[in-house]
Design a protein around this motif. Structure first.
Motif, PDB file in Angstrom:
ATOM      1  N   UNK A 159      56.596  49.400  27.597  1.00  0.00           N
ATOM      2  CA  UNK A 159      56.814  49.050  28.669  1.00  0.00           C
ATOM      3  C   UNK A 159      56.154  47.610  29.284  1.00  0.00           C
ATOM      4  N   UNK A 160      56.302  47.196  30.430  1.00  0.00           N
ATOM      5  CA  UNK A 160      56.192  45.944  31.037  1.00  0.00           C
ATOM      6  C   UNK A 160      54.681  45.346  30.350  1.00  0.00           C
ATOM      7  N   UNK A 161      53.687  46.174  30.519  1.00  0.00           N
ATOM      8  CA  UNK A 161      52.497  45.652  29.993  1.00  0.00           C
ATOM      9  C   UNK A 161      52.430  45.259  28.333  1.00  0.00           C
ATOM     10  N   UNK A 162      53.366  45.732  27.647  1.00  0.00           N
ATOM     11  CA  UNK A 162      53.375  45.711  26.107  1.00  0.00           C
ATOM     12  C   UNK A 162      54.023  44.305  25.997  1.00  0.00           C
ATOM     13  N   UNK A 163      55.274  44.207  26.825  1.00  0.00           N
ATOM     14  CA  UNK A 163      55.857  42.796  26.964  1.00  0.00           C
ATOM     15  C   UNK A 163      54.820  41.462  27.222  1.00  0.00           C
TER      16      UNK A 163
ATOM     17  N   UNK B  70      52.189  53.718  38.869  1.00  0.00           N
ATOM     18  CA  UNK B  70      51.703  53.256  40.266  1.00  0.00           C
ATOM     19  C   UNK B  70      50.434  52.515  40.349  1.00  0.00           C
ATOM     20  N   UNK B  71      49.466  53.232  39.635  1.00  0.00           N
ATOM     21  CA  UNK B  71      48.043  52.711  39.507  1.00  0.00           C
ATOM     22  C   UNK B  71      47.506  53.012  38.140  1.00  0.00           C
ATOM     23  N   UNK B  72      46.624  52.281  37.538  1.00  0.00           N
ATOM     24  CA  UNK B  72      46.276  51.033  37.882  1.00  0.00           C
ATOM     25  C   UNK B  72      47.414  49.709  38.014  1.00  0.00           C
ATOM     26  N   UNK B  73      46.921  48.759  38.226  1.00  0.00           N
ATOM     27  CA  UNK B  73      48.023  47.684  38.439  1.00  0.00           C
ATOM     28  C   UNK B  73      48.338  47.167  36.589  1.00  0.00           C
ATOM     29  N   UNK B  74      49.221  46.639  36.704  1.00  0.00           N
ATOM     30  CA  UNK B  74      49.555  46.235  35.433  1.00  0.00           C
ATOM     31  C   UNK B  74      48.868  45.172  34.688  1.00  0.00           C
TER      32      UNK B  74
ATOM     33  N   UNK C 249      35.039  38.840  34.569  1.00  0.00           N
ATOM     34  CA  UNK C 249      34.854  38.199  35.612  1.00  0.00           C
ATOM     35  C   UNK C 249      35.915  37.507  36.127  1.00  0.00           C
ATOM     36  N   UNK C 250      36.966  37.632  35.398  1.00  0.00           N
ATOM     37  CA  UNK C 250      38.408  36.707  35.897  1.00  0.00           C
ATOM     38  C   UNK C 250      39.149  37.629  36.646  1.00  0.00           C
ATOM     39  N   UNK C 251      39.727  37.135  37.636  1.00  0.00           N
ATOM     40  CA  UNK C 251      40.632  37.742  38.648  1.00  0.00           C
ATOM     41  C   UNK C 251      41.825  38.172  37.933  1.00  0.00           C
ATOM     42  N   UNK C 252      42.491  39.569  38.498  1.00  0.00           N
ATOM     43  CA  UNK C 252      43.616  39.820  37.911  1.00  0.00           C
ATOM     44  C   UNK C 252      44.423  40.676  38.850  1.00  0.00           C
ATOM     45  N   UNK C 253      45.577  40.069  39.273  1.00  0.00           N
ATOM     46  CA  UNK C 253      46.450  40.986  40.235  1.00  0.00           C
ATOM     47  C   UNK C 253      47.723  41.023  40.014  1.00  0.00           C
ATOM     48  N   UNK C 254      48.663  42.078  40.445  1.00  0.00           N
ATOM     49  CA  UNK C 254      50.150  42.160  40.156  1.00  0.00           C
ATOM     50  C   UNK C 254      50.732  41.385  41.486  1.00  0.00           C
TER      51      UNK C 254
END
Length: 336
Positions: free
Chosen positions: A51-55, A87-91, A104-109
């Protein structure tokens, strides 16, 4: 501090779909016809359990290993995908954990397609130049093959899966990302849509996307693209956006050393090149071996241009993304 693109790496799945494979499935389309229409010879296709997270994780690890980057040096992670694992959680949360980034790093889709790399660079620039972060990891990753109906040859010939990881760092010196320009026209959302599998029926806004109107049997998602409408939109907005990027950057066309656009297909890119009157040697095309990987086409092309010696430190490169949304954006980057 000014945001600079420090390095790029990309990852493509192992499985490959060739023009020969497609021609054997659709005998009315020869290998030569597919190649001439798309400029693509091969597309890499994610496995059923990939899936996208693996790539995304694979691309980032390649970047970290090649450049000797400590994952804990990343202050902020941006993942651009339209094919999230869930759908959740974000990738981005999955990728943060998979890469071992600091908590403490930001992470967003960000949920954008063909324009996503430009938007991601703009966000990375904002984070760095406002002092919120000094090192941003921008990862683009999509597995559009999972959306495609296997009998829809019009899109199977075009799209491939892949991911790219771009390290954006804050450095002292001149502005390296300039002329940033965005555009949006949601009225065109119906022209490139995954009508099935979401919370709302896609036929609410795109009646022509219904599988029975396309002589298909639904397989779960059934991506729909109105090719002529996308082509018309592209030829309309890209030239004017190039002009606006150059105006904002205070540059002329001759000041640009290389043009790298979203690698939609060779036919469309050649029309754009001619309309913009860009010399062929300044217009980089790199999609034959990977296809249209959506948000990753620009960084993949940049990495290929560097590897081939076409893109060198100090060169100005005009980047332009356009497509699903409808959404578009462009900027000029000084390389290295």
């Amino acid at each position: 501090m000014k945001a600079h693109i420090a390095s790029i790496a990309y990852h493509l799945p192992a499985a490959v779909l060739t023009n020969e494979d497609l021609a054997s499935e659709f005998p009315e389309w020869s290998v030569e016809k597919i190649s001439a229409k798309t400029g693509i010879s091969r597309r890499h296709i994610a496995a059923a359990d990939e899936f996208s997270s693996h790539l995304a994780i694979a691309a980032a690890r390649l970047l970290f290993d090649r450049e000797g980057i400590d994952p804990r040096s990343i202050d902020y992670l941006i993942v651009c995908t339209q094919s999230p694992d869930y759908y959740m959680p974000t990738t981005a949360c999955l990728v943060q954990e998979g890469l071992g980034l600091r908590t403490d790093a930001g992470a967003t889709d960000i949920t954008l397609g063909c324009s996503g790399y430009i938007y991601g660079l703009g966000l990375a620039k904002g984070l760095i130049e406002s002092g919120q972060a000094s090192t941003v990891l921008l990862v683009t990753a999509d597995t559009y093959s999972k959306f495609i109906n296997p009998l829809d040859k019009s899109v199977r010939t075009i799209f491939g899966d892949g991911a790219a990881a771009t390290l954006v760092r804050g450095v002292e010196g001149a502005d390296a990302l300039v002329g940033i320009t965005y555009g949006t026209n949601g009225a065109g959302g119906k022209n490139l849509i995954v009508p099935n599998g979401g919370l709302r029926a896609g036929t609410d806004i795109a009646p022509k996307a219904a599988v029975d109107q396309r002589d298909l049997v639904a397989t779960g998602h059934d991506l729909y693209m109105d090719g002529p409408e996308i082509f018309t939109f592209t030829l309309d907005v890209v030239p004017s956006t190039v002009d606006e990027v150059l105006r904002k950057a205070g540059l002329q066309k001759d000041d640009i050393d290389l043009y790298v656009f979203h690698q939609a297909n060779a036919f469309m890119l050649e029309h754009l090149r001619k309309k913009l009157e860009v010399p062929a040697e300044k217009f980089f095309v790199s999609l034959a071996e990977s296809g249209n990987t959506v948000s990753s086409t620009i960084p993949i092309a940049l990495a290929d241009a560097v590897e081939k010696g076409v893109l060198r430190p100090g060169m100005r490169v005009l980047l332009m993304g356009f497509g699903v949304g409808l959404s578009w954006g462009g900027l000029v980057a000084t390389w290295g």
